[in-house]
Design an enzyme around this catalytic site. Structure first.
Site, short mmCIF file in Angstrom:
data_model
loop_
_atom_site.label_atom_id
_atom_site.label_comp_id
_atom_site.label_asym_id
_atom_site.label_seq_id
_atom_site.Cartn_x
_atom_site.Cartn_y
_atom_site.Cartn_z
CB THR A 25 13.15 3.97 13.91
OG1 THR A 25 13.39 5.25 14.49
CG2 THR A 25 14.16 2.97 14.44
CD GLN A 58 -1.14 -10.93 -4.66
OE1 GLN A 58 -0.66 -12.06 -4.63
NE2 GLN A 58 -1.88 -10.45 -3.67
CG HIS A 108 1.59 -9.47 3.94
ND1 HIS A 108 0.34 -10.01 3.75
CD2 HIS A 108 1.53 -8.21 3.48
CE1 HIS A 108 -0.45 -9.08 3.20
NE2 HIS A 108 0.25 -7.99 3.03
CB SER A 153 3.79 -6.47 0.14
OG SER A 153 3.32 -6.62 1.44
CG ASN A 167 -5.29 -8.29 -6.30
OD1 ASN A 167 -5.07 -7.62 -7.31
ND2 ASN A 167 -6.29 -8.02 -5.48
CB CYS A 209 -17.36 -6.41 2.84
SG CYS A 209 -18.75 -5.80 3.76
CB THR A 258 -0.93 0.00 1.23
OG1 THR A 258 -1.74 -1.18 1.17
CG2 THR A 258 -1.82 1.23 1.27
C1 LIG Z 1 -1.68 -6.27 -6.00
C2 LIG Z 1 -1.59 -5.74 -4.60
N1 LIG Z 1 -1.08 -4.53 -4.39
C3 LIG Z 1 -0.97 -4.01 -3.16
C4 LIG Z 1 -1.40 -4.70 -2.05
C5 LIG Z 1 -1.25 -4.09 -0.70
O1 LIG Z 1 -0.15 -4.66 -0.04
P1 LIG Z 1 0.03 -4.53 1.56
O2 LIG Z 1 -0.92 -5.50 2.16
O3 LIG Z 1 1.45 -4.91 1.80
O4 LIG Z 1 -0.24 -3.13 1.92
C6 LIG Z 1 -1.95 -5.98 -2.22
C7 LIG Z 1 -2.47 -6.73 -1.06
O5 LIG Z 1 -3.45 -7.44 -1.15
C8 LIG Z 1 -2.04 -6.51 -3.53
O6 LIG Z 1 -2.56 -7.72 -3.75
#
Ligand SMILES: Cc1ncc(COP(=O)(O)O)c(C=O)c1O
Length: 390
Positions: free
Chosen positions: A233, A175, A197, A195, A147, A326, A72
């Protein structure tokens, strides 16, 4: 009850090696990477090493890696950091909301956005991007892998268009990272966001490639961290975890893990498609799936409600996600599937299966053992089947 998690595109668990790499940085090596004493310098070395790993991951120079909080923030940084009143922005209607909402906000600041629609296959046609370019176009942002469908976008061709026309190019690779090789030099982008995670690393940490000389205004200002590109930081343990996840992802791309994953996904997909009234979201005109991230398939089911199927599968120990989200309390069909031309009913009745890198044959067997019965049962109950729901 056996549980099978097939929602990797939502998030993934840490791999044990990632957990182990991070562990010392929460307690023993807790230093602030900006401090000049030894604990600080130890933290600094860990951050520097992680930066080198990420530079290999992106194929860029160390100084072009900026650590941040995730996808994000990366997406927001590209949009807010490069666009000014009067600029024109090109993105696609299938981007993540981190790009779409940023574009909507920029409309209030005099930035007009063109949202390029995908073809029914989910692919963006690079010529549509080219056609949208105007003299005042400053930035193009296109995702690497969607995604919801996993569809891989032709970012190299778009990179060429951006470079020929002198427009900045950002890629949301959240993704795609860990699923296909990333080479920012070959793609020719200016910015690229990932990202941790989504690739078996920790939540709340990510990184961005920022090509040297790209005039991005930082989103956060304060200290002089990250060469003044991102104040705050450093979360050293998170950075170490991201780099370990990236290192493992690079191995997986080399050692056949991704092919194994694609084969598992294909077997799952073929098994589900044996059910009547089903199909893949992300196929070309000849009915063949387009190029997709190895772990993802998105399948529509006629005559049932997707949300009911997600719940039914959850009760049987299978975690997947549906084609609706949602928004303000109301369930809306997926903007991605709608943009690909699905009607609302079919978009709602679509499920995303996204496999973890650690997925096994037994996981696929389990899912294939519960999906048919759940689908048949819901079809007998469904108001969609009875034609009472529009
Ligand atoms: C294509 C895409 N961009 C951005 C994000 C946002 O990433 P983060 O959860 O690290 O903010 C996601 C998360 O679902 C994603 O699938």
């Amino acid at each position: 009850m056996r549980r099978v998690y097939m929602d990797a595109n939502a998030t993934t668990p840490l791999l044990p090696e990632v957990m182990e790499a991070m562990r010392p940085y929460w307690m023993e090596h807790f230093g602030n990477a900006s401090s000049i004493h030894q604990p600080g310098q130890q933290a600094r070395r860990a951050v520097d090493q992680a930066r080198e790993t990420m530079a290999r991951f992106f194929n860029c120079h160390d100084a072009e890696v900026v650590f941040n909080s995730g996808g994000t923030e990366g997406d927001n940084t590209a949009v807010f950091g490069l666009l000014h009143p009067g600029d024109h922005f090109i993105t696609t209607s299938i981007e993540h909301s981190a790009v779409l909402q940023a574009a909507n906000r920029m409309a209030r600041h005099g930035v007009e956005t063109t949202f390029v629609a995908p073809q029914p296959s989910g692919l963006i046609d690079p010529t549509d991007i080219l056609r949208a370019i105007r003299p005042e176009t400053r930035l193009i942002s296109v995702m690497l892998a969607n995604n919801e469908t996993g569809v891989l976008q032709p970012v190299e061709e778009i990179g060429k268009i951006a470079s020929d026309t002198g427009v900045f190019f950002h890629i949301d690779a959240v993704q795609g990272a860990g699923k296909i090789e990333i080479d920012v030099r070959r793609i020719g982008c200016h910015l690229l966001s990932i990202s941790a995670h989504k690739m078996h690393g920790p939540k709340g940490i990510g990184a961005m490639f920022v090509r040297r000389g790209t005039p991005v205004d930082p989103l956060l200002v304060g200290g002089s961290h990250e060469r003044r590109q991102r104040a705050g930081t450093e979360i050293v343990a998170g950075i170490v975890g991201l780099a370990k996840a990236a290192e493992l992802a690079m191995h997986s791309l080399d050692d056949g893990t991704i092919y194994r994953l694609a084969a598992l996904r294909d077997r799952l997909e073929a098994g589900v498609l044996e059910l009547s009234g089903t199909g893949v979201n992300g196929v070309s005109a000849n009915g063949k799936p387009v190029s997709r991230a190895a772990n993802t398939t998105n399948i529509w089911f006629d005559n049932l409600e997707g949300e009911a199927l997600v719940i039914a599968l959850d009760l049987k120990g299978v975690s997947v996600s549906g084609g609706s989200a949602c928004h303000s309390g109301a369930t809306e069909p997926s903007h991605v599937l709608m943009a690909m031309g699905l009607d609302k009913t079919r978009a709602r009745a679509s499920l995303r299966f996204s496999l973890l890198k650690t997925a096994t044959e037994a996981d696929v067997d389990h899912v294939l053992s519960v999906v048919p019965a759940a689908v048949e049962h819901l079809r007998t109950l469904s108001p969609v089947a009875a034609g009472t729901l529009g």
